[in-house]
Design a protein around this motif. Sequence first.
Motif, PDB file in Angstrom:
ATOM      1  N   LYS A  11       2.293  -3.047 -16.585  1.00 43.12           N
ATOM      2  CA  LYS A  11       1.972  -3.901 -17.715  1.00 43.12           C
ATOM      3  C   LYS A  11       0.540  -3.678 -18.198  1.00 43.12           C
ATOM      4  O   LYS A  11      -0.386  -3.576 -17.389  1.00 43.12           O
ATOM      5  N   LEU A  12       0.377  -3.611 -19.526  1.00 42.07           N
ATOM      6  CA  LEU A  12      -0.955  -3.538 -20.111  1.00 42.07           C
ATOM      7  C   LEU A  12      -1.419  -4.929 -20.503  1.00 42.07           C
ATOM      8  O   LEU A  12      -0.656  -5.720 -21.070  1.00 42.07           O
ATOM      9  N   PHE A  13      -2.689  -5.215 -20.212  1.00 41.20           N
ATOM     10  CA  PHE A  13      -3.324  -6.460 -20.629  1.00 41.20           C
ATOM     11  C   PHE A  13      -4.387  -6.090 -21.649  1.00 41.20           C
ATOM     12  O   PHE A  13      -5.283  -5.290 -21.366  1.00 41.20           O
TER      13      PHE A  13
ATOM     14  N   CYS B  68      -9.066  -2.698 -26.337  1.00 43.41           N
ATOM     15  CA  CYS B  68      -9.217  -2.255 -24.951  1.00 43.41           C
ATOM     16  C   CYS B  68      -8.074  -2.852 -24.143  1.00 43.41           C
ATOM     17  O   CYS B  68      -7.600  -3.963 -24.442  1.00 43.41           O
ATOM     18  N   ALA B  69      -7.612  -2.140 -23.127  1.00 40.72           N
ATOM     19  CA  ALA B  69      -6.556  -2.656 -22.266  1.00 40.72           C
ATOM     20  C   ALA B  69      -6.783  -2.176 -20.843  1.00 40.72           C
ATOM     21  O   ALA B  69      -7.376  -1.127 -20.611  1.00 40.72           O
ATOM     22  N   SER B  70      -6.311  -2.978 -19.903  1.00 39.03           N
ATOM     23  CA  SER B  70      -6.276  -2.535 -18.515  1.00 39.03           C
ATOM     24  C   SER B  70      -4.840  -2.644 -18.027  1.00 39.03           C
ATOM     25  O   SER B  70      -4.048  -3.424 -18.568  1.00 39.03           O
TER      26      SER B  70
ATOM     27  N   LEU C  22     -18.987  -0.022 -27.773  1.00 38.80           N
ATOM     28  CA  LEU C  22     -18.010  -1.097 -27.649  1.00 38.80           C
ATOM     29  C   LEU C  22     -17.753  -1.291 -26.158  1.00 38.80           C
ATOM     30  O   LEU C  22     -17.402  -0.346 -25.448  1.00 38.80           O
ATOM     31  N   GLU C  23     -17.928  -2.542 -25.737  1.00 36.32           N
ATOM     32  CA  GLU C  23     -17.830  -2.821 -24.300  1.00 36.32           C
ATOM     33  C   GLU C  23     -16.548  -3.576 -23.971  1.00 36.32           C
ATOM     34  O   GLU C  23     -16.083  -4.425 -24.737  1.00 36.32           O
ATOM     35  N   CYS C  24     -16.015  -3.292 -22.794  1.00 32.70           N
ATOM     36  CA  CYS C  24     -14.793  -3.947 -22.341  1.00 32.70           C
ATOM     37  C   CYS C  24     -14.906  -4.197 -20.841  1.00 32.70           C
ATOM     38  O   CYS C  24     -15.273  -3.285 -20.083  1.00 32.70           O
ATOM     39  N   VAL C  25     -14.582  -5.408 -20.439  1.00 28.85           N
ATOM     40  CA  VAL C  25     -14.648  -5.779 -19.024  1.00 28.85           C
ATOM     41  C   VAL C  25     -13.345  -6.445 -18.627  1.00 28.85           C
ATOM     42  O   VAL C  25     -12.828  -7.293 -19.356  1.00 28.85           O
TER      43      VAL C  25
ATOM     44  N   LYS D  22      -7.964 -11.273 -17.291  1.00 31.38           N
ATOM     45  CA  LYS D  22      -8.796 -11.420 -18.469  1.00 31.38           C
ATOM     46  C   LYS D  22      -9.416 -10.075 -18.816  1.00 31.38           C
ATOM     47  O   LYS D  22     -10.056  -9.421 -17.983  1.00 31.38           O
ATOM     48  N   VAL D  23      -9.206  -9.660 -20.061  1.00 32.93           N
ATOM     49  CA  VAL D  23      -9.851  -8.467 -20.591  1.00 32.93           C
ATOM     50  C   VAL D  23     -10.731  -8.934 -21.739  1.00 32.93           C
ATOM     51  O   VAL D  23     -10.230  -9.491 -22.721  1.00 32.93           O
TER      52      VAL D  23
END
Lengths: 110, 110
Positions: free
Chosen positions: A98-100, A91-93, A21-24, A3-4
């Motif tokens: 693979k990018l999520f 945003c991606a992790s 801008l926040e991303c977790v 989960k992103v």
Amino acid sequence: DVKVTQSSRYLVKRTGEKVFLECVQDMDHENMFWYRQDPGLGLRLIYFSYDVKMKEKGDIPEGYSVSREKKERFSLILESASTNQTSMYLCASRGGEKLFFGSGTQLSVL
Amino acid sequence: AQRVTQPEKLLSVFKGAPVELKCNYSYSGSPELFWYVQYSRQRLQLLLRHISRESIKGFTADLNKGETSFHLKKPFAQEEDSAMYYCALSERNRDDKIIFGKGTRLHILP
């Protein structure tokens, strides 16, 4: 499932405002990315981070900065928002190859 | 410099017809190539990657190093294939940077 999460789906700001801008992400990924998505221009890499407190400029870092104080959180900062920063921010992790992606933040700067 | 080129902004294909989305790249090393897809109102997600040589939703893509291409193909288009498709390249170095093309919108006509 990875989960992103991006904190805001829509954001409206005024020219000159400081914007966060926040991303977790919840999968302990080391690599995180910020892109902006514009019609006809595709995804352009702003900044990325491969570890806590580490950051690298992407292709269009001007006008942006980032913060990675904890592994799960990667923040994008617009020091003084301008109208040409109106865009969809993704945003991606990265897990393996693979990018999520997050669901995106549509930022409008008036 | 590394670059991913998708020459078509929009591709319209009749249902049941073959589909080919073009992607060319320039990279001096040995790249990893991917196709990402974004359906309407959904997150960007990985469709397939060249290293796994798999077929997802009937799509395949072969890496042609001689022509520096990674075209996405499907023999019979379906209406649910309508989406935005992005070709992406991963740089094999410390930075783990991933860059995208400008995208091709695929529109399947009934």
